[in-house]
Write an enzyme that holds these catalytic residues in place. Structure first.
Site, PDB file in Angstrom:
ATOM      1  N   CYS A 174     -34.791  -1.997 -14.296  1.00 35.12           N
ATOM      2  CA  CYS A 174     -33.708  -2.939 -14.578  1.00 35.12           C
ATOM      3  C   CYS A 174     -33.105  -3.507 -13.298  1.00 35.12           C
ATOM      4  CB  CYS A 174     -32.633  -2.216 -15.392  1.00 35.12           C
ATOM      5  SG  CYS A 174     -31.152  -3.189 -15.701  1.00 35.12           S
ATOM      6  N   CYS A 207     -33.966  -6.697 -15.505  1.00 36.34           N
ATOM      7  CA  CYS A 207     -32.773  -7.417 -15.941  1.00 36.34           C
ATOM      8  C   CYS A 207     -31.995  -8.127 -14.833  1.00 36.34           C
ATOM      9  CB  CYS A 207     -31.775  -6.486 -16.624  1.00 36.34           C
ATOM     10  SG  CYS A 207     -32.450  -5.050 -17.435  1.00 36.34           S
ATOM     11  N   LYS A 249     -33.918 -10.909 -12.870  1.00 36.74           N
ATOM     12  CA  LYS A 249     -34.288 -11.891 -13.886  1.00 36.74           C
ATOM     13  C   LYS A 249     -33.106 -12.772 -14.228  1.00 36.74           C
ATOM     14  CE  LYS A 249     -33.511 -10.743 -17.997  1.00 36.74           C
ATOM     15  NZ  LYS A 249     -34.402 -10.314 -19.085  1.00 36.74           N
ATOM     16  N   TYR A 253     -41.161 -11.474 -24.003  1.00 41.22           N
ATOM     17  CA  TYR A 253     -39.938 -12.067 -23.471  1.00 41.22           C
ATOM     18  C   TYR A 253     -40.017 -12.132 -21.954  1.00 41.22           C
ATOM     19  CZ  TYR A 253     -37.853  -7.539 -22.156  1.00 41.22           C
ATOM     20  OH  TYR A 253     -37.605  -6.325 -21.581  1.00 41.22           O
ATOM     21  N   GLU A 287     -39.293 -15.657 -20.301  1.00 42.63           N
ATOM     22  CA  GLU A 287     -38.137 -15.733 -19.405  1.00 42.63           C
ATOM     23  C   GLU A 287     -38.576 -16.173 -18.011  1.00 42.63           C
ATOM     24  OE1 GLU A 287     -34.971 -12.477 -21.291  1.00 42.63           O
ATOM     25  OE2 GLU A 287     -36.335 -11.853 -19.692  1.00 42.63           O
ATOM     26  N   HIS A 324     -11.691 -22.818 -30.734  1.00 41.88           N
ATOM     27  CA  HIS A 324     -12.190 -24.184 -30.575  1.00 41.88           C
ATOM     28  C   HIS A 324     -11.840 -24.706 -29.200  1.00 41.88           C
ATOM     29  CE1 HIS A 324     -13.488 -28.059 -32.104  1.00 41.88           C
ATOM     30  NE2 HIS A 324     -12.411 -28.606 -31.586  1.00 41.88           N
ATOM     31  N   GLU A 346     -17.853 -20.501 -32.572  1.00 37.87           N
ATOM     32  CA  GLU A 346     -17.047 -20.737 -33.781  1.00 37.87           C
ATOM     33  C   GLU A 346     -17.907 -21.176 -34.958  1.00 37.87           C
ATOM     34  OE1 GLU A 346     -15.295 -24.911 -32.004  1.00 37.87           O
ATOM     35  OE2 GLU A 346     -14.544 -24.264 -33.948  1.00 37.87           O
TER      36      GLU A 346
END
Lengths: 499, 141
Positions: free
Chosen positions: A61, A66, A69, A202, A206, A474, A479
């Site tokens: 990681c 992670c 990346k 992925y 990615e 908002h 939302e």
């Protein structure tokens, strides 16, 4: 002293716990154990890649996963933001270019500080650390070999295997000699140039995504489907977006050989590939070939046979109980190497910590592997928690689930006229259980940030009605989830035209 | 930090500091002779712990931005002290044992050592005046 009702164990081991692997799971467990005044050792060792890359303490990681990346994904996003900025009034006359070396040095500098931070954390927690390759040689005994080949033996009452995985190679001519993997990409000392990414994981998407975002010519070679195991409706939307944004896809082909046309940094490589559906053969020329076809557990060369730990012979994964115990009572395992569990850093950390608390602090909580949220950091990010549509249909039956969905247009994309009706929100509800939300999917910017909060709500058993009763904030992307009304079943349009 | 990249930086970029040199200063070009890179544990023992002159030890790392600013600044101020103090540089990734022994957590960490003992210390960047005061205190005390 008795343990689990078995025969008394002698109090004469070097350590209470030896952790093999200094990654997300291993370090979390080691630090936790030290809190309970246990004598702990961590063994961490990185065997260099075929290209010679290696790295410091912290595991995949931190070093080759992670962290780098996400930083490189951010670099690509900033490139897009620079383009958008002109519409918001920013004026700059020069062409904007990207310098690979500047980005990579910055990323590696940050990683270096993390490696050091882990060393300090282990020291502060009084955990012994050795940069050495650990393998079992007999009951309760491990051999640690450092990079100079010096061997030492250690014994412990308990062991935790947290050795993680490494990228798989294709097994074709030229793969190890000329191709790179994610283990090499994040510290590549030259810009990769025109890149072929092999794979549809992925990791593949990615990496292809940010390389293209930095301005490189990128092609992805896919054997069959994208993002196996993920919701395929979402996976296809991700692929479509990448295609529309300049990533080339070669579908239903696999490489058969890689040859070097010219040495260099980068050099020139020729890739030959064969169709999976016929006899067609194609060739292509690239500066770099990045293999991202899967990862294999590091469990085959750590002496598990010497202590009788069962592994799945085909995959190399270790089956464990729901308390992360292997078939050998004093040996536990955590992280990516576990069979039928999720390959995610936070899961490994949580599992490691809870395991240690059960072992040394009398706790009973087990790691909950259900409804774990994830995010894929492709150019259009994808956040998910719970069931994919396919799995929900399979488990509950199509007539018993209701899928609510909508497209949405982030406000920030309106002014620069970016991609309307590409961002997408979907929830899957269990009709027979008060329309409980059992699946959450979002495709859009900041997908990880959006998903995290909803994951907590899903853990609390949120229903569609509770979601509808939540008032939205908002103007933000998230939302949209508070006003979902169109179901897939109705067939109505979900396209939007603005606020 | 990944090792292929670190190696390339060492080989291709401008050197970070003066090359290692013997500890004895001859008065002229004091800058180069008053600073050296620690080679290993016994080198540290000989040239820092057993040094007849006071020593400032600069613990730094390749990945540390502030270190790249403090290093040259400290060297310049040490050079101005006309040989009364020497400077030892320790890369904490190359000499982790030393860094751990002297309880370095963050970098840059600078120790003032006299007769083998740590008599003063600071962490992070300082400006030239602050460094001057730090060095004068070490020499004078």
């Amino acid at each position: 002293m008795e343990m689990n009702g078995l025969a008394p164990v002698p109090d004469s081991y070097d350590y209470d716990l030896i952790v093999i692997g200094g990654g997300s799971g291993g370090l979390a467990a080691a630090k936790e154990a030290a809190k309970y005044e246990k004598k702990v050792m961590v063994l961490d060792f990185v065997k260099p890649t075929p290209q010679g890359s290696s790295w410091g303490l912290g595991g995949t990681c931190v070093n080759v996963g992670c962290i780098p990346k996400k930083l490189m994904h951010q670099a690509a996003l900033l490139g897009q933001a620079l383009q958008d900025s002109r519409k918001f009034g920013w004026q700059f006359t020069e062409e904007v270019k990207h310098n690979w070396m500047t980005m990579t040095e910055s990323v590696q500098n940050y990683i270096g500080s993390l490696n050091w931070g882990y060393r300090v954390a282990l020291r502060d927690n009084k955990v012994t650390y050795e940069n050495a390759y650990g393998e079992f040689v007999g009951p309760h005994t491990i051999k640690a070999t450092n990079k100079r080949g010096v061997e030492k033996l250690y014994t412990a009452e308990r062991f935790l295997i947290a050795t993680g995985e490494r990228p798989r190679y294709l097994g074709i001519p030229g793969d190890k000699e000329y191709c790179i993997s994610s283990d090499d990409l994040f510290s590549l000392p030259y810009c990769p140039g025109k890149t072929l990414v092999v794979g549809a994981s992925y990791v593949a998407l990615e990496c292809a995504g940010f390389l293209a975002g930095l301005g490189l010519d990128v092609t992805v070679m896919v054997r069959s489907i994208l993002l196996r195991g993920f919701d395929q409706d979402m996976a296809n939307k991700i692929g479509e977006y990448m295609k529309e944004h300049g990533v080339n896809f070669i579908r239903e082909f696999v490489p058969t050989k890689v040859e070097q046309l010219e040495e260099g940094t980068p050099g020139r490589l020729k890739v030959t590939a064969k169709s999976t559906t016929g006899d067609q053969i194609i060739e292509g020329e690239y500066n770099t070939v990045l293999l991202a076809i899967g990862r294999d557990p590091c469990t085959r060369k750590i002496g598990l046979d010497k202590v009788g730990v069962n592994i799945n012979e085909k995959t190399g994964k270790i089956p464990v109980s729901d308390e992360e115990q292997t078939n050998v009572p004093y040996i536990y395992a955590v992280g990516d190497i576990l069979q039928d569990k999720l390959e995610l850093t936070p899961v490994a950390i949580q599992a490691g910590r809870l395991l240690v608390r059960r072992l040394y602090a009398g706790a009973t909580t087990k790691c909950d592997y259900v409804n774990v949220p994830t995010t894929v950091f492709t150019p259009l990010e994808y956040g998910a928690c719970g069931y994919s549509e396919e799995t929900a249909v399979e488990k509950f039956g199509e007539e018993n689930i209701e899928v609510y969905h909508s497209h949405f247009w982030p406000l920030e994309w309106t002014v620069p006229s970016r991609d309307n009706n590409k961002c997408y929100a979907k929830i899957i509800c269990n009709i027979q259980d008060n329309e409980r939300v059992i699946g959450f999917h979002v495709l859009g910017p900041n997908a990880g940030e959006v998903t995290q909060g909803f994951a907590a709500a899903i853990k609390c058993g949120m229903t569609k009605e509770q979601l509808d009763n939540t008032i939205g904030i908002h103007p933000v992307c998230a939302e949209v989830f508070t006003t979902l009304s169109v179901t897939k079943r109705s067939g109505e349009s979900t396209l939007v035209s603005g606020c | 930090m990944a090792q292929r990249l670190a190696l390339r930086r060492l080989l291709s970029l401008t050197p970070r500091g003066p090359p290692a040199s013997p500890g004895r200063a001859f008065g002229t070009s004091a800058g180069r002779r008053s600073t050296f890179n620690v080679q290993d544990g016994s080198d540290f023992q000989d040239r820092v712990v057993n040094s007849p002159k006071p020593v400032v030890v600069d613990f730094h790392a390749q990945w540390c931005g502030p270190c790249k600013i403090l290093g040259p600044r400290l060297e310049k101020m040490v050079a101005k002290q006309e040989g009364k103090v020497v400077m030892a540089k320790v890369d904490i990734d190359d000499h982790t044992d030393l860094a751990i022994e002297y309880e370095v957590s963050a970098v840059p960490t600078v120790l003032a050592m006299k007769n083998g003992d740590v008599v003063d210390k600071f962490v992070g960047i300082k400006d030239e005046d602050q460094l001057e005061a730090f060095l004068k205190k070490l020499i004078g005390a």
